[in-house]
Design a protein around this motif. Structure first.
Motif, PDB file in Angstrom:
ATOM      1  N   THR A   3      87.527  14.175  26.206  1.00  0.00           N
ATOM      2  CA  THR A   3      86.615  13.269  26.917  1.00  0.00           C
ATOM      3  C   THR A   3      85.677  12.548  25.951  1.00  0.00           C
ATOM      4  O   THR A   3      85.308  11.391  26.164  1.00  0.00           O
ATOM      5  N   GLY A  41      96.638   3.915  19.250  1.00  0.00           N
ATOM      6  CA  GLY A  41      96.568   4.548  20.562  1.00  0.00           C
ATOM      7  C   GLY A  41      97.921   5.070  20.992  1.00  0.00           C
ATOM      8  O   GLY A  41      98.046   6.174  21.541  1.00  0.00           O
ATOM      9  N   LEU A  84      93.699  14.389  26.208  1.00  0.00           N
ATOM     10  CA  LEU A  84      92.764  13.457  25.588  1.00  0.00           C
ATOM     11  C   LEU A  84      91.364  14.024  25.701  1.00  0.00           C
ATOM     12  O   LEU A  84      90.891  14.296  26.801  1.00  0.00           O
ATOM     13  N   TYR A  87      99.353   8.301  19.045  1.00  0.00           N
ATOM     14  CA  TYR A  87      98.864   9.600  19.505  1.00  0.00           C
ATOM     15  C   TYR A  87      99.887  10.267  20.424  1.00  0.00           C
ATOM     16  O   TYR A  87     100.076  11.476  20.383  1.00  0.00           O
ATOM     17  N   ILE A 110      95.513   4.349  24.692  1.00  0.00           N
ATOM     18  CA  ILE A 110      95.621   5.809  24.628  1.00  0.00           C
ATOM     19  C   ILE A 110      95.506   6.425  26.022  1.00  0.00           C
ATOM     20  O   ILE A 110      96.090   7.478  26.298  1.00  0.00           O
ATOM     21  N   TYR A 111      94.790   5.751  26.939  1.00  0.00           N
ATOM     22  CA  TYR A 111      94.697   6.288  28.303  1.00  0.00           C
ATOM     23  C   TYR A 111      95.830   5.796  29.202  1.00  0.00           C
ATOM     24  O   TYR A 111      96.289   6.510  30.087  1.00  0.00           O
ATOM     25  N   LEU A 155      83.535   6.301  21.803  1.00  0.00           N
ATOM     26  CA  LEU A 155      83.985   5.015  21.291  1.00  0.00           C
ATOM     27  C   LEU A 155      83.531   3.820  22.122  1.00  0.00           C
ATOM     28  O   LEU A 155      83.275   2.744  21.586  1.00  0.00           O
ATOM     29  N   LEU A 186      86.275  11.220  23.321  1.00  0.00           N
ATOM     30  CA  LEU A 186      86.884  10.030  22.746  1.00  0.00           C
ATOM     31  C   LEU A 186      86.345   8.780  23.421  1.00  0.00           C
ATOM     32  O   LEU A 186      85.892   7.836  22.777  1.00  0.00           O
ATOM     33  N   PHE A 187      86.403   8.796  24.768  1.00  0.00           N
ATOM     34  CA  PHE A 187      85.936   7.629  25.504  1.00  0.00           C
ATOM     35  C   PHE A 187      84.429   7.485  25.396  1.00  0.00           C
ATOM     36  O   PHE A 187      83.904   6.425  25.080  1.00  0.00           O
ATOM     37  N   LEU A 206      91.330   2.325  23.252  1.00  0.00           N
ATOM     38  CA  LEU A 206      91.049   3.228  24.373  1.00  0.00           C
ATOM     39  C   LEU A 206      91.992   2.959  25.537  1.00  0.00           C
ATOM     40  O   LEU A 206      92.532   3.877  26.149  1.00  0.00           O
TER      41      LEU A 206
END
Lengths: 474, 474
Positions: free
Chosen positions: B11, B304, B9, B307, B53-54, B17, B13-14, B50
């Motif tokens: 970084t 999410g 992932l 992915y 996806i995490y 967003l 991205l977080f 988020l």
């Protein structure tokens, strides 16, 4: 393995109870009765009892197959026993609550034309209460799901703590959306300081989540022997039902000799107009009806499960049972606005929690299991112990105090240093006081303690509470 | 094993967003906007994306440890892949919907003093709609719990069918308690027979449960390759969002050239007073807002998850994903009163269901898995087949018809008797038509089919529907 075959169910049970349940459900449709939904709730509860008592043994093998099983630490057999059967109870319970929605909230069932009743009339719940009811079911369902996830994933102790807080989110959100009041009535002796009401504001939401956390976890840590979790739940639920009944409009009045409990006046219960302790407040009657609608089926499913969980257990409750029953208590306490009364029915749990604190917070070593020690020759239980290596002066003082009160038994070495203590739970405490006993005897003693706690709670609530609270309950 | 490490992932991205999501959430508090809750819903959806996806890669190992794992039948590796990660999506989704309650339903957020708006004003949801919203979440939660139980206990096919009906009970109960209308608007050509409205009565409840059953199971049977379930859900949800946007009060008006679709007049969308297709009906704006509040976070959690579920998959959805997404579609269709439009977005699923019928109902033998056959040398997929031993004349006719339409490929023996057919699914059908292809190519083709279906749905709904329905939508 033979001894672990499911406990047999007499056929008469179903044949006898099903018609009674059916009669209670259709009774309000046949002729006008006072509180029609309460009849239906009672009838549905009978079916909830029957469903649980038949489903638990039927689904047991599927749980074992899905690796949801354990062995009984306090037995000689190694046979696997299905675990997490609290899920079955929770499912039946929630389904009963869902099927009850049209009865309690729709106009079809509650409007009986050409029929007037005297006194406080609570024929139907106002529709706006429906969202409160639904948020309670949502909280119960989340507690069930998270309890089951705990059983499947075996979540660590510290990660479990916030689970009841998550489960109480629907309650809190709906309470907020509806603009619920966040005031707490202050006890008389403190009013010179705070005034009659404290506006807790956001802290009220914290209070509600802490109540859920306490109700859930306090049942969970008083576990370990056959029937202990479910019997606590039943006794607390029955106590709440008795308490609710005092607030209903009975067709006959009756008096309880409350002055014996130190009250200055007698209290008249019943009476269609005054509705007992509700003193003519329709909203209080509604709150206690709501509580009954949640507690009747809870007693039903727990009783059905207890039949199979009773010594020697054929099914284990898992964390699921503790979560959903604890949440059910928190829900009625919060939505019925009697959270302080609720806590009074948790006296043994509060005692057990306070006793456990030194171990829960790591001051005294806490073994994985704190259940009493099982002697496989005599089948008697005796207190289990925890070894102390080095410990602070504070711990010595606490343990000496517990020992003086008879809660624990200490072992000391030649220098007088404490080397061992019995584990800090109410079960070990009972065994310290009364000596070794069988598991069945121990759970009966635990139940007697819980009943004694409820009696004391009633004394405090209706005897002594008048000294610290006036009639003002908001 | 190395190739099955979780997908990385970035970084950014977080970091990129999270501020955007935060801005959308606080925007309505900073200055008055039209449809403030929609801003918050969009912001919460970004955080739901988020979180999913995490959390999916973070929780994967725990699922494998709890024996919730499978191997990918269409790969060469035997490495275990975590299964039932749809539970994570469902949990994030439901939590998002719960946290949204105070925003949509409380007066605190919706009343901006000293601020008037022109046009249709939908600043807040009426409080009575809260119970409808809660019943939807309850249904979703039950669908999630039952989907997860299906994954844990591996419930048999025939026992699964009633699951969506059970999950729709809260919807039905609340609909009944609120005295919801049970009329269906009759298409123009049939009005001489039935009149403009049919009062379905109790049958309406049957219709609602069947809709839930269809929406849930039709996604579940179109499964088997990486990304297929979740991509269908995303495309249907996005189609519903586009449809909802046509009914909102936009600040600018715009026209779509609907006459190209065979309509006789152009339709003006947007406009604060007419609110596009809502034609000034406040209740229709509210219904489509409710639909948006459910669909925005659904797209978020599904994206999410996609992915990690994209070829080659690092996580499997399990039945849980199909159950909760299907239930979400049923909920908005029922509560938004656009169930017929909803079904139009399920065209590929309806095709797949009709095609599958001979196998689902046991006329043609149905193997345990009907996923395409994997060639481990070329990594290409080709149609999987089912052998026919003896079969009726009816089956011969059906299969010959399917073959003539190009849906299946048949193998016959010397006498002309059918000995083998490709399995009756849309995936095998695509492979029959277009020849063997890689798994990634196949899922892309499936997605293209789904998008084409949605385009066709819009053409039917806004082009042709005027011929069979007038503006009367109840």
């Amino acid at each position: 393995m033979g001894e672990l075959a499911p406990r047999r169910l007499p056929t008469i049970l179903f044949l006898g109870l099903a018609p009674i349940g059916g009669w209670f459900i259709i009774r309000p449709l046949l002729e006008p009765v006072s509180l029609p939904a309460l009849f239906t709730s009672f009838g549905l509860s009978i079916f909830a009892f029957l469903s649980t008592i038949y489903l638990v043994p039927a689904l047991g093998p599927a749980f074992i197959k899905a690796n949801l099983k354990g062995r009984d630490l306090l037995k000689t057999s190694d046979a696997p026993i299905p675990e997490s059967l609290g899920l079955v109870c929770a499912s039946v319970y929630i389904m009963t609550l869902l099927l009850f929605i049209p009865v309690a909230f729709s106009e079809t069932f509650s409007k009986s034309p050409g029929f007037t009743r005297e006194g406080i009339v609570v024929t139907e719940f106002p529709l706006h209460q429906l969202s409160v009811y639904l948020s309670a079911i949502l909280s119960l369902l989340i507690a069930t799901l998270l309890g089951f996830l705990d059983d499947v994933f075996d979540i660590r102790w510290r990660h479990k703590l916030p689970i009841p807080i998550i489960a109480s989110i629907p309650l809190l959100m709906v309470y907020f959306a509806e603009g619920g009041n966040t005031n707490v009535v202050v006890p008389l002796p403190l009013r010179w300081l705070f005034g009659p009401l404290i506006h807790l504001g956001p802290l009220y939401y914290l209070y509600m989540s802490l109540l859920s956390t306490f109700a859930t976890n306090s049942i969970n840590i008083l576990a370990g022997i056959n029937g202990s979790e479910v019997s606590q739940a039943i006794i607390i639920a029955v106590s709440l039902i008795l308490n609710d009944l005092l607030y209903l409009p009975w067709s006959m009045g009756f008096r309880l000799p409350i002055h014996l409990l130190g009250n200055d006046t007698e209290i008249e219960f019943g009476g269609v107009w005054r509705a007992g302790m509700a003193y003519g407040s329709k909203i209080m009657v509604e709150r206690h009806l709501l509580s009954l609608y949640f507690m009747l089926p809870l007693v039903a499913v727990c009783s059905g499960f207890m039949y199979h969980n009773w010594f020697p257990a054929r099914a284990f409750p898992g964390d699921t049972l503790c979560y959903f029953t604890g949440m059910a208590f928190a829900v009625v306490g919060i939505q019925g606005h009697f959270s302080k009364t609720l806590l009074l029915f948790f006296l043994p749990q509060i005692f057990n929690f306070l006793l456990s604190c030194p171990q829960l917070f790591g001051l005294v070593p806490c073994p994985r299991h704190r259940v009493p020690r099982f002697d496989k020759d005599t089948w008697l239980l005796s207190p289990s112990t925890a070894k102390l290596e080095r410990h602070s002066q504070l711990i010595t003082i606490i343990l000496r105090l517990f020992s003086a009160l008879g809660f624990v038994r200490l072992t000391t070495d030649a220098t007088g240093r404490i080397t061992e203590t019995t584990n800090l739970t109410i079960l070990n405490c009972i065994l310290v006081r009364l000596g070794p006993m069988g598991e069945k005897q121990l759970v009966k003693t635990l139940m007697a303690t819980q009943v004694a706690g409820s009696v004391l709670a009633f004394v405090i609530r209706y005897g002594l509470a008048r000294m610290v609270f006036d009639g003002d309950r908001r």
